[in-house]
Design an enzyme around this catalytic site. Structure first.
Site, PDB file in Angstrom:
ATOM      1  N   ILE A  29       0.821  -1.216   0.000  1.00 37.11           N
ATOM      2  CA  ILE A  29       0.000   0.000   0.000  1.00 37.11           C
ATOM      3  C   ILE A  29       0.854   1.266   0.000  1.00 37.11           C
ATOM      4  O   ILE A  29       0.426   2.314  -0.494  1.00 37.11           O
ATOM      5  CB  ILE A  29      -1.013  -0.013   1.175  1.00 37.11           C
ATOM      6  CG1 ILE A  29      -2.118   1.016   0.908  1.00 37.11           C
ATOM      7  CG2 ILE A  29      -0.329   0.211   2.525  1.00 37.11           C
ATOM      8  CD1 ILE A  29      -3.383   0.786   1.664  1.00 37.11           C
TER       9      ILE A  29
ATOM     10  N   GLY B 102       2.955  -3.963  10.904  1.00 33.72           N
ATOM     11  CA  GLY B 102       2.115  -4.154   9.711  1.00 33.72           C
ATOM     12  C   GLY B 102       2.078  -2.939   8.801  1.00 33.72           C
ATOM     13  O   GLY B 102       3.093  -2.289   8.556  1.00 33.72           O
TER      14      GLY B 102
ATOM     15  N   ASP C 263       0.773  -0.059   9.346  1.00 31.91           N
ATOM     16  CA  ASP C 263       1.082   1.145  10.128  1.00 31.91           C
ATOM     17  C   ASP C 263       2.596   1.395  10.140  1.00 31.91           C
ATOM     18  O   ASP C 263       3.073   2.517   9.845  1.00 31.91           O
ATOM     19  CB  ASP C 263       0.558   0.905  11.552  1.00 31.91           C
ATOM     20  CG  ASP C 263       0.366   2.176  12.355  1.00 31.91           C
ATOM     21  OD1 ASP C 263       0.496   3.268  11.774  1.00 31.91           O
ATOM     22  OD2 ASP C 263       0.077   2.068  13.556  1.00 31.91           O
TER      23      ASP C 263
ATOM     24  N   SER D 175      -7.808  -4.893   9.823  1.00 35.19           N
ATOM     25  CA  SER D 175      -7.980  -5.875  10.921  1.00 35.19           C
ATOM     26  C   SER D 175      -7.586  -7.308  10.570  1.00 35.19           C
ATOM     27  O   SER D 175      -7.648  -8.177  11.447  1.00 35.19           O
ATOM     28  CB  SER D 175      -9.431  -5.879  11.473  1.00 35.19           C
ATOM     29  OG  SER D 175      -9.667  -4.732  12.255  1.00 35.19           O
TER      30      SER D 175
ATOM     31  N   GLY E 109      -4.696  -8.581   9.825  1.00 34.60           N
ATOM     32  CA  GLY E 109      -3.322  -8.955  10.153  1.00 34.60           C
ATOM     33  C   GLY E 109      -3.189  -9.191  11.647  1.00 34.60           C
ATOM     34  O   GLY E 109      -3.751 -10.146  12.195  1.00 34.60           O
TER      35      GLY E 109
ATOM     36  N   TYR F 155      -4.625  -7.885  14.056  1.00 34.28           N
ATOM     37  CA  TYR F 155      -5.897  -7.904  14.785  1.00 34.28           C
ATOM     38  C   TYR F 155      -6.736  -9.162  14.537  1.00 34.28           C
ATOM     39  O   TYR F 155      -7.830  -9.300  15.098  1.00 34.28           O
ATOM     40  CB  TYR F 155      -6.704  -6.635  14.489  1.00 34.28           C
ATOM     41  CG  TYR F 155      -6.207  -5.399  15.254  1.00 34.28           C
ATOM     42  CD1 TYR F 155      -5.168  -5.483  16.180  1.00 34.28           C
ATOM     43  CD2 TYR F 155      -6.801  -4.146  15.057  1.00 34.28           C
ATOM     44  CE1 TYR F 155      -4.718  -4.363  16.880  1.00 34.28           C
ATOM     45  CE2 TYR F 155      -6.363  -3.020  15.761  1.00 34.28           C
ATOM     46  CZ  TYR F 155      -5.322  -3.144  16.671  1.00 34.28           C
ATOM     47  OH  TYR F 155      -4.890  -2.034  17.381  1.00 34.28           O
TER      48      TYR F 155
HETATM   49  N1  AR6 Z   1       0.631  -3.170   2.136  1.00 36.65           N
HETATM   50  C1  AR6 Z   1      -0.576  -3.764   2.041  1.00 36.65           C
HETATM   51  N2  AR6 Z   1      -1.033  -4.656   2.961  1.00 36.65           N
HETATM   52  C2  AR6 Z   1      -0.224  -4.942   3.988  1.00 36.65           C
HETATM   53  C3  AR6 Z   1       1.052  -4.356   4.162  1.00 36.65           C
HETATM   54  C4  AR6 Z   1       1.471  -3.426   3.173  1.00 36.65           C
HETATM   55  N3  AR6 Z   1       2.661  -2.810   3.238  1.00 36.65           N
HETATM   56  N4  AR6 Z   1       1.587  -4.837   5.317  1.00 36.65           N
HETATM   57  C5  AR6 Z   1       0.695  -5.711   5.844  1.00 36.65           C
HETATM   58  N5  AR6 Z   1      -0.392  -5.789   5.034  1.00 36.65           N
HETATM   59  P1  AR6 Z   1      -2.099  -5.116   9.856  1.00 36.65           P
HETATM   60  P2  AR6 Z   1      -4.504  -4.830  11.538  1.00 36.65           P
HETATM   61  C6  AR6 Z   1      -1.653  -6.562   5.209  1.00 36.65           C
HETATM   62  O1  AR6 Z   1      -1.498  -6.060  10.838  1.00 36.65           O
HETATM   63  O2  AR6 Z   1      -4.791  -6.286  11.476  1.00 36.65           O
HETATM   64  C7  AR6 Z   1      -0.388  -2.386  13.745  1.00 36.65           C
HETATM   65  O3  AR6 Z   1       0.588  -2.656  14.720  1.00 36.65           O
HETATM   66  C8  AR6 Z   1      -1.641  -7.707   6.202  1.00 36.65           C
HETATM   67  O4  AR6 Z   1      -1.157  -8.903   5.576  1.00 36.65           O
HETATM   68  O5  AR6 Z   1      -1.248  -4.071   9.260  1.00 36.65           O
HETATM   69  O6  AR6 Z   1      -5.637  -3.860  11.334  1.00 36.65           O
HETATM   70  C9  AR6 Z   1      -1.285  -1.222  14.146  1.00 36.65           C
HETATM   71  O7  AR6 Z   1      -0.552  -0.218  14.816  1.00 36.65           O
HETATM   72  C10 AR6 Z   1      -3.096  -7.803   6.588  1.00 36.65           C
HETATM   73  O8  AR6 Z   1      -3.838  -8.581   5.627  1.00 36.65           O
HETATM   74  O9  AR6 Z   1      -3.372  -4.338  10.484  1.00 36.65           O
HETATM   75  C11 AR6 Z   1      -2.283  -1.887  15.031  1.00 36.65           C
HETATM   76  O10 AR6 Z   1      -1.786  -2.057  16.336  1.00 36.65           O
HETATM   77  C12 AR6 Z   1      -3.604  -6.356   6.485  1.00 36.65           C
HETATM   78  O11 AR6 Z   1      -2.610  -5.660   5.715  1.00 36.65           O
HETATM   79  C13 AR6 Z   1      -2.482  -3.246  14.393  1.00 36.65           C
HETATM   80  O12 AR6 Z   1      -1.270  -3.498  13.687  1.00 36.65           O
HETATM   81  C14 AR6 Z   1      -3.764  -5.641   7.823  1.00 36.65           C
HETATM   82  O13 AR6 Z   1      -2.730  -6.037   8.705  1.00 36.65           O
HETATM   83  C15 AR6 Z   1      -3.604  -3.248  13.380  1.00 36.65           C
HETATM   84  O14 AR6 Z   1      -3.830  -4.557  12.946  1.00 36.65           O
END
Ligand code: AR6
Length: 171
Positions: free
Chosen positions: A12, A33, A35, A123, A125, A127
């Protein structure tokens, strides 16, 4: 006119769009992730904006299901919209909060005049939300809420499994 929904497999932080949505946490001060990737690539300006938000209207942080915008720093976008997804629970149905993330992010995007918005699978990943259900809620909510001036909503899926889950829901 409702927006076009597109799917891409990728990172992203590499998207060229008006607004990139961040799967943040309520502290707004970074994490892993998506963030972590957004703050790393976007640089310190994003965190500076987040700190300013914490020092003003968001003293207690951003509630789950809500969204707020900052600069996009060095990302190839105009804005980052931070939203806080719910942690998945087997005991409690938090689907409305997940839908709210998409709805509120799109509302903020419209207020900013954004025409293109990129979302991660919020959510699904750290979460722990099951990917198929997360995709169902995402596509259904965006179909209802993506209206002018938004012309494109792009889901950016990190791996093939996520891409397939979203493709299945898009039909
Ligand atoms: N580009 C696109 N998708 C991604 C990327 C990227 N660079 N990196 C991971 N994903 P997550 P959450 C996918 O964990 O579950 C953080 O610590 C990943 O495979 O980023 O909402 C925040 O600060 C998954 O399918 O977000 C919060 O504490 C999706 O993006 C917590 O994580 C979301 O994964 C939020 O958790």
């Amino acid at each position: 006119m409702t927006a076009r929904i597109t799917l891409v497999r990728g990172d992203i932080t590499e998207q060229h769009v008006d607004a990139i949505v961040n799967a943040a946490n309520s502290s707004l001060l970074g994490g892993g992730g998506v963030d972590g990737a957004i703050h790393r690539k976007g640089g310190p300006e994003i965190l500076a904006d987040c700190r300013a938000l914490r020092a003003s209207h968001y003293g207690k942080g951003l509630s789950t299901g809500k969204a707020v915008a900052t600069t996009a720093g060095r990302l190839d976008a105009l804005h980052v919209i931070h939203t806080v997804g719910p942690v998945f629970s087997k005991e409690e149905d938090r689907s409305d909060l997940l839908a709210s993330c998409y709805r509120e992010s799109l509302r903020v995007a419209r207020e900013l005049g954004a025409e293109s918005v990129a979302f991660p699978a919020i959510s699904t990943g750290i979460y722990g939300w099951p990917m198929e259900d997360g995709a169902r809620i995402a596509i259904r909510t965006v179909r209802e809420a993506a209206i002018a001036p938004i012309a494109e909503v792009r889901f950016v899926l990190f791996d093939e499994r996520a891409y397939q889950a979203f493709a299945e829901q898009l039909g």
